[in-house]
Design an enzyme around this catalytic site. Structure first.
Site, PDB file in Angstrom:
ATOM      1  N   LYS A 288      -3.698  -0.589  13.373  1.00  0.00           N
ATOM      2  CA  LYS A 288      -2.888  -1.482  13.911  1.00  0.00           C
ATOM      3  C   LYS A 288      -1.396  -0.898  14.029  1.00  0.00           C
ATOM      4  O   LYS A 288      -1.059  -0.202  13.051  1.00  0.00           O
ATOM      5  CB  LYS A 288      -2.632  -3.007  13.374  1.00  0.00           C
ATOM      6  CG  LYS A 288      -1.663  -3.240  12.099  1.00  0.00           C
ATOM      7  CD  LYS A 288      -1.645  -4.437  11.756  1.00  0.00           C
ATOM      8  CE  LYS A 288      -0.564  -4.560  10.662  1.00  0.00           C
ATOM      9  NZ  LYS A 288      -0.205  -5.741   9.796  1.00  0.00           N
TER      10      LYS A 288
ATOM     11  N   LYS B   8      -1.505  -3.466   0.941  1.00  0.00           N
ATOM     12  CA  LYS B   8      -0.291  -2.976   0.225  1.00  0.00           C
ATOM     13  C   LYS B   8      -0.400  -2.537  -1.119  1.00  0.00           C
ATOM     14  O   LYS B   8       0.394  -1.706  -1.516  1.00  0.00           O
ATOM     15  CB  LYS B   8       0.700  -3.848   0.534  1.00  0.00           C
ATOM     16  CG  LYS B   8       1.035  -3.880   2.309  1.00  0.00           C
ATOM     17  CD  LYS B   8       2.489  -4.688   2.735  1.00  0.00           C
ATOM     18  CE  LYS B   8       2.629  -4.257   4.109  1.00  0.00           C
ATOM     19  NZ  LYS B   8       3.540  -5.496   4.778  1.00  0.00           N
TER      20      LYS B   8
ATOM     21  N   LYS C 187       4.997  -1.292  11.237  1.00  0.00           N
ATOM     22  CA  LYS C 187       6.343  -0.954  10.846  1.00  0.00           C
ATOM     23  C   LYS C 187       6.355   0.011   9.747  1.00  0.00           C
ATOM     24  O   LYS C 187       7.169   0.838   9.457  1.00  0.00           O
ATOM     25  CB  LYS C 187       7.042  -2.219  10.217  1.00  0.00           C
ATOM     26  CG  LYS C 187       7.639  -3.138  11.346  1.00  0.00           C
ATOM     27  CD  LYS C 187       8.592  -4.416  10.653  1.00  0.00           C
ATOM     28  CE  LYS C 187       9.236  -5.242  11.742  1.00  0.00           C
ATOM     29  NZ  LYS C 187       9.579  -6.496  11.102  1.00  0.00           N
TER      30      LYS C 187
END
Ligand code: AMP
Ligand code: TRP
Length: 350
Positions: A215, A133, A218
């Site tokens: 993966k 991130k 969200k």
């Protein structure tokens, strides 16, 4: 006169912290960031629901963790109530599990700070989630993103947790939690239970429908990558039909066919049929027939949860009271643990 404690059922007394449960303690958390998807459901929530009777359960909506990425006051509030309702609609039962909001129990923030003193900056910087991130964005990401695993360790360690049911992506954070707990115990004396991750062999890492090497997430910018709980049946069906497949036409689960393996995994988890039985059924039928049936299964599995979530969202006072009661129960336990931790560390005066 019959005491209030005696009139409560066994499970209510255990939940209220009046008597100790002899069942292993489970704790898990989920962020109220919206876009709840099939990976969250199959990798985490469904297991929490299915295992409720085996454990002494605590489930937490981790709103403080959600602040590690940009959000607004309004969306945080909306996502929090909605997620509480998704959890209830999925089958979490407040009589068998404590369900609460992290920010309602201030001890989480306090323990996070105390644990940061036995956590190394280097180990936080090396966490995969942080690296993914934060990559190349030092001046844009918050310090909260770096501290995220310390808060997660505080969540888990406050409640003497034995087992943490999560998806595969959280394994590293649970290992760090164990390291933090061992270090604390070595320095200050036995205080924390070392938790173990509970990661299922199948479904713990559902992959993106658009790219089976990533993966299902969200935060994926591509809305077609994940089946969201908010998708209507037409959208779910379209996403499954356009999902990337592998070369060839065989419906089989093998390492060189990651896309169809992912779809078979979803089919098997939702229908309860073994993957081998599905391979036999769809032998020679090609991807089209398989995907049509899969779309029907996904829609049928999520529809009742969607319906119940909508009903609960129309009555927000239900979630409010479940969370308030859950916070009271969680707080009673957290306060006890915190006073032990403060005492051990020498925080405060005699
Ligand atoms: P989060 O949405 O990050 O708060 O995650 C909530 C739970 O869903 C955690 O236990 C995650 O490990 C799990 N989870 C998230 N993405 C996936 C996925 N693609 N497959 C399986 N589990 C997942
Ligand atoms: N980091 C977890 C996730 O993204 C959420 C979480 C926060 C959690 N605290 C936790 C999970 C404690 C398990 C236990 O999925």
């Amino acid at each position: 006169m019959v005491s209030e404690q005696a009139t409560r059922s066994m499970s209510e007394n255990v939940l209220a912290g009046n008597i100790a449960s002899d069942r292993p303690r489970v704790f898990s958390g989920i962020q109220p960031t919206g876009n709840f998807h099939l990976g969250n459901y199959l990798g985490a929530i469904r297991n929490w629901v299915d295992q409720q009777d085996r454990y002494d359960n605590i489930f937490c909506i981790v709103d403080l963790h959600a602040l590690s990425q940009s959000t607004t006051r309004r969306s945080l509030r909306e996502n929090t109530v909605n997620l509480a309702n998704v959890l209830l609609a999925s089958g979490l039962d407040p009589l068998r599990s404590i369900i609460f909001l992290q920010s309602d129990v201030r001890e989480h923030s306090e323990l996070c700070w105390l644990l940061s003193s036995v956590t190394q900056y280097g180990e936080l910087r090396r966490m995969t989630q942080f690296k993914d991130k934060a990559a190349g964005k030092d001046e844009q990401v918050s310090a909260a993103l770096l501290f995220y695993p310390v808060l997660q360790a505080a969540d888990i360690l406050l409640y003497e947790t034995n087992l943490v049911p999560v998806g595969e992506d959280q394994k590293q954070h649970i290992e760090l939690t164990r390291d933090i707990a061992s270090r604390f115990n070595a320095r200050y004396g036995q205080t924390f239970v070392l938790p173990r991750p509970d990661i299922k062999p199948v479904g713990a890492r559902l992959m993106s429908l658009e790219d089976p090497s990533k993966k299902m997430s969200k935060s994926d910018a591509n809305p077609n990558a994940a089946i969201a709980l908010t998708d209507d049946p037409v959208t779910m069906t379209r996403k499954i039909k356009r999902a990337v497949t592998d070369s060839g036409t065989e419906v089989i689960a093998t390492p060189d066919k990651p896309a169809i393996t992912n779809l078979l995994t979803i089919f098997s988890l939702l229908s309860g049929e073994p993957i081998a039985a599905l391979e036999t059924r769809y032998a020679g039928k090609g991807y089209g027939a398989f995907k049509s049936d899969l779309a029907e299964i996904v829609v049928a599995a999520l529809a009742p949860i969607q319906l119940r979530t909508a009903e609960l969202n129309a009555n927000p006072e239900i979630a409010r009271s479940v969370l308030a009661e859950g916070a009271d129960r969680a707080r009673a336990r957290a306060v006890r643990k915190m006073s032990e931790v403060r005492e051990r560390m020498g925080v405060g005066i005699d």
